[in-house]
Design a protein around this motif. Sequence first.
Motif, PDB file in Angstrom:
ATOM      1  N   GLY A  47       0.688  -0.891   0.305  1.00 38.06           N
ATOM      2  CA  GLY A  47       0.169  -0.177  -0.214  1.00 38.06           C
ATOM      3  C   GLY A  47       0.677   1.602   0.113  1.00 38.06           C
ATOM      4  N   VAL A  48       1.848   1.360   1.299  1.00 36.01           N
ATOM      5  CA  VAL A  48       2.680   2.297   0.741  1.00 36.01           C
ATOM      6  C   VAL A  48       3.545   2.830  -0.344  1.00 36.01           C
ATOM      7  N   PRO A  49       4.129   1.803  -1.078  1.00 32.03           N
ATOM      8  CA  PRO A  49       4.805   2.437  -2.146  1.00 32.03           C
ATOM      9  C   PRO A  49       3.386   2.800  -3.413  1.00 32.03           C
ATOM     10  N   MET A  50       2.479   2.105  -3.533  1.00 32.66           N
ATOM     11  CA  MET A  50       1.334   2.034  -4.141  1.00 32.66           C
ATOM     12  C   MET A  50       1.399   4.043  -3.906  1.00 32.66           C
ATOM     13  N   LEU A  51       0.944   4.152  -2.903  1.00 34.72           N
ATOM     14  CA  LEU A  51       0.564   5.622  -2.851  1.00 34.72           C
ATOM     15  C   LEU A  51       1.526   7.154  -2.713  1.00 34.72           C
ATOM     16  N   GLN A  52       3.185   6.313  -2.316  1.00 36.90           N
ATOM     17  CA  GLN A  52       3.631   7.123  -3.181  1.00 36.90           C
ATOM     18  C   GLN A  52       3.694   7.257  -4.602  1.00 36.90           C
ATOM     19  N   MET A  53       3.839   6.671  -5.077  1.00 34.01           N
ATOM     20  CA  MET A  53       3.382   6.265  -6.727  1.00 34.01           C
ATOM     21  C   MET A  53       2.505   6.993  -7.138  1.00 34.01           C
ATOM     22  N   LEU A  54       1.657   7.472  -6.037  1.00 34.06           N
ATOM     23  CA  LEU A  54       0.690   8.574  -6.702  1.00 34.06           C
ATOM     24  C   LEU A  54       1.312  10.002  -6.388  1.00 34.06           C
ATOM     25  N   THR A  55       1.541   9.858  -5.084  1.00 33.04           N
ATOM     26  CA  THR A  55       1.761  11.118  -4.880  1.00 33.04           C
ATOM     27  C   THR A  55       3.038  11.905  -5.684  1.00 33.04           C
ATOM     28  N   ARG A  56       3.718  10.772  -5.442  1.00 28.92           N
ATOM     29  CA  ARG A  56       4.940  11.222  -7.013  1.00 28.92           C
ATOM     30  C   ARG A  56       4.439  12.169  -8.407  1.00 28.92           C
ATOM     31  N   ARG A  57       4.098  11.512  -8.401  1.00 30.53           N
ATOM     32  CA  ARG A  57       2.797  11.751 -10.120  1.00 30.53           C
ATOM     33  C   ARG A  57       2.038  12.825  -9.277  1.00 30.53           C
ATOM     34  N   GLU A  58       1.959  13.393  -8.278  1.00 31.61           N
ATOM     35  CA  GLU A  58       1.555  14.250  -8.134  1.00 31.61           C
ATOM     36  C   GLU A  58      -0.177  13.934  -8.302  1.00 31.61           C
ATOM     37  N   MET A  59      -0.656  12.834  -8.175  1.00 30.05           N
ATOM     38  CA  MET A  59      -2.143  12.606  -8.089  1.00 30.05           C
ATOM     39  C   MET A  59      -2.768  13.153  -7.650  1.00 30.05           C
ATOM     40  N   ARG A  60      -4.424  13.330  -7.901  1.00 26.66           N
ATOM     41  CA  ARG A  60      -5.101  13.325  -6.664  1.00 26.66           C
ATOM     42  C   ARG A  60      -6.847  13.035  -6.750  1.00 26.66           C
ATOM     43  N   TYR A  61      -7.511  12.723  -6.146  1.00 25.15           N
ATOM     44  CA  TYR A  61      -9.256  12.069  -6.200  1.00 25.15           C
ATOM     45  C   TYR A  61      -8.866  10.526  -7.318  1.00 25.15           C
ATOM     46  N   VAL A  62      -8.499  10.252  -6.918  1.00 27.11           N
ATOM     47  CA  VAL A  62      -7.559   8.875  -7.708  1.00 27.11           C
ATOM     48  C   VAL A  62      -7.670   7.605  -6.440  1.00 27.11           C
ATOM     49  N   VAL A  63      -7.940   6.390  -6.999  1.00 23.04           N
ATOM     50  CA  VAL A  63      -8.120   5.264  -5.975  1.00 23.04           C
ATOM     51  C   VAL A  63      -7.230   4.557  -6.685  1.00 23.04           C
ATOM     52  N   ALA A  64      -6.310   3.493  -6.476  1.00 27.57           N
ATOM     53  CA  ALA A  64      -5.453   2.464  -6.984  1.00 27.57           C
ATOM     54  C   ALA A  64      -5.691   1.197  -5.722  1.00 27.57           C
ATOM     55  N   VAL A  65      -6.744   0.539  -6.966  1.00 24.84           N
ATOM     56  CA  VAL A  65      -6.725  -1.769  -6.713  1.00 24.84           C
ATOM     57  C   VAL A  65      -5.366  -2.508  -6.974  1.00 24.84           C
ATOM     58  N   VAL A  66      -4.510  -2.505  -6.597  1.00 26.51           N
ATOM     59  CA  VAL A  66      -3.795  -4.149  -6.889  1.00 26.51           C
ATOM     60  C   VAL A  66      -3.534  -5.353  -6.323  1.00 26.51           C
ATOM     61  N   THR A  67      -4.388  -5.777  -7.445  1.00 30.69           N
ATOM     62  CA  THR A  67      -4.532  -7.562  -7.262  1.00 30.69           C
ATOM     63  C   THR A  67      -3.586  -8.187  -7.719  1.00 30.69           C
ATOM     64  N   ARG A  68      -3.157  -9.217  -6.715  1.00 26.67           N
ATOM     65  CA  ARG A  68      -1.929  -9.835  -6.779  1.00 26.67           C
ATOM     66  C   ARG A  68      -2.496 -12.053  -6.347  1.00 26.67           C
ATOM     67  N   TYR A  69      -2.089 -12.511  -7.938  1.00 28.01           N
ATOM     68  CA  TYR A  69      -2.104 -13.869  -7.590  1.00 28.01           C
ATOM     69  C   TYR A  69      -0.920 -14.560  -7.845  1.00 28.01           C
ATOM     70  N   PHE A  70      -0.334 -15.433  -6.275  1.00 29.42           N
ATOM     71  CA  PHE A  70       0.997 -15.142  -6.236  1.00 29.42           C
ATOM     72  C   PHE A  70       1.026 -16.448  -7.436  1.00 29.42           C
ATOM     73  N   GLY A  71       1.978 -16.117  -7.590  1.00 31.52           N
ATOM     74  CA  GLY A  71       2.846 -17.442  -8.800  1.00 31.52           C
ATOM     75  C   GLY A  71       3.151 -18.014  -8.269  1.00 31.52           C
ATOM     76  N   GLY A  72       4.256 -18.908  -6.889  1.00 29.75           N
ATOM     77  CA  GLY A  72       4.593 -19.286  -6.396  1.00 29.75           C
ATOM     78  C   GLY A  72       6.320 -18.997  -5.989  1.00 29.75           C
ATOM     79  N   VAL A  73       6.381 -17.923  -6.323  1.00 32.91           N
ATOM     80  CA  VAL A  73       7.477 -17.346  -6.411  1.00 32.91           C
ATOM     81  C   VAL A  73       7.255 -16.217  -4.987  1.00 32.91           C
ATOM     82  N   LYS A  74       8.376 -16.081  -4.323  1.00 32.89           N
ATOM     83  CA  LYS A  74       8.754 -14.982  -3.317  1.00 32.89           C
ATOM     84  C   LYS A  74       9.913 -13.804  -4.022  1.00 32.89           C
ATOM     85  N   LEU A  75       8.833 -12.746  -3.764  1.00 33.27           N
ATOM     86  CA  LEU A  75       9.201 -11.665  -4.377  1.00 33.27           C
ATOM     87  C   LEU A  75      10.944 -10.560  -3.496  1.00 33.27           C
TER      88      LEU A  75
END
Length: 208
Positions: free
Chosen positions: A79-107
């Motif tokens: 969530g924090v890196p997602m938020l940081q990307m929005l604020t770095r791009r100076e985005m406002r009035y925006v919502v982002a949801v990242v859905t992850r389907y785990f593929g078996g390899v830890k990152l």
Amino acid sequence: MQEQYRTVARAGVHETEVNRSRFICALAPAATEQEAQEFVARVRREHPTASHNCFAYVIGADASVQKASDDGEPGGTAGVPMLQMLTRREMRYVVAVVTRYFGGVKLGAGGLIRAYGGAVGEALDALGTLTRQRFRLATVTVDHQRAGRLENELRATGRTVREVRYAEAVTIEIGLPDADVAEFRRWLAGATAGEAELELGGESYGDA
């Protein structure tokens, strides 16, 4: 009020893959925190079997409301890196949801931070952004004889015509940058031989 802000051009979805894990970023404009929360809930309903549905949103032209959730990922890696990307791009009035389907390899923590932030950045690039400018709402009242020509001249000079209403007289609602109000008064007097009335209203935002 802020003079202007940037937001996502349209709602949409962009998918990336990192080490066999699918990262699906859903982006949307959100006028209020409630709209943002409803969007998050809707995406979660669409992906009930996903490993994680992490979100971030920024509400307010001055970014007064900022929220993020890791949804079960290690703290601070989604969530924090997602938020940081929005604020770095100076985005406002925006919502982002990242859905992850785990593929078996830890990152690992670094990999997760790059993947979640990157998914939002790529989605912004794919969907596009737009800038919205602060305007003073103003209503021009004019007789029917002059209305059609005046409306055409307003549009031809690049004015933002928001609404036209016909009654005993014609009222044309426009948006004006504050700095243009005095000049517009002079222009309007000349264009209508002093026959139009100008009434200033509140402030809003429109496409720049």
